[in-house]
Write a protein that holds these residues in place. Structure first.
Motif, PDB file in Angstrom:
ATOM      1  N   SER A   1       4.745 -43.752   9.781  1.00 44.93           N
ATOM      2  CA  SER A   1       6.184 -43.693  10.008  1.00 44.93           C
ATOM      3  C   SER A   1       6.812 -45.081  10.002  1.00 44.93           C
ATOM      4  O   SER A   1       7.981 -45.224  10.302  1.00 44.93           O
ATOM      5  N   GLY A   2       6.040 -46.096   9.656  1.00 39.61           N
ATOM      6  CA  GLY A   2       6.561 -47.463   9.580  1.00 39.61           C
ATOM      7  C   GLY A   2       7.524 -47.597   8.419  1.00 39.61           C
ATOM      8  O   GLY A   2       7.715 -46.695   7.590  1.00 39.61           O
ATOM      9  N   LYS A   3       8.159 -48.752   8.350  1.00 41.84           N
ATOM     10  CA  LYS A   3       9.128 -48.957   7.279  1.00 41.84           C
ATOM     11  C   LYS A   3       8.419 -49.074   5.930  1.00 41.84           C
ATOM     12  O   LYS A   3       7.275 -49.501   5.840  1.00 41.84           O
TER      13      LYS A   3
END
Length: 101
Positions: A40-42
């Motif tokens: 779910s990181g950038k």
């Protein structure tokens, strides 16, 4: 008169199986949580547009902290500056042919 309940070893086995089931459910939830956190990181910071010189066709892309590179279908690596988008360097890839007997 004997007790009609289960023998002690069956009770112990049932508790063991219940404990194992709870541990597996907890472990699965931890793995799912870690996957969600990890992915779910950038997203990576990709360039909007890459101007390919001479109509080259890209086949691969990679990037570094202040540059990005495109491998072309004509066996060249084009290294671009991340800030300006200018072509920094061109590297020719030598083909090696392996002949089998």
């Amino acid at each position: 008169m004997t007790d009609p309940s289960e023998p002690p070893n069956i009770k112990f086995l049932r508790r063991l199986v219940t404990g194992l089931t709870a541990t597996m459910i907890f472990g699965l939830l931890v793995v799912i949580g870690l996957l969600v956190i990890r992915f779910s990181g950038k997203a990576p910071n990709l360039p909007e547009v890459i101007a390919m010189p001479g109509g080259e066709k890209p086949v691969a892309f990679t990037q570094g902290p202040d540059w990005y590179a495109v491998v072309t279908a004509n066996d060249q690596i084009l290294i671009f500056d991340r800030m300006s988008g200018a072509l920094r360097q061109t590297v020719d890839i030598e083909r090696q042919y392996i002949y089998e007997r």
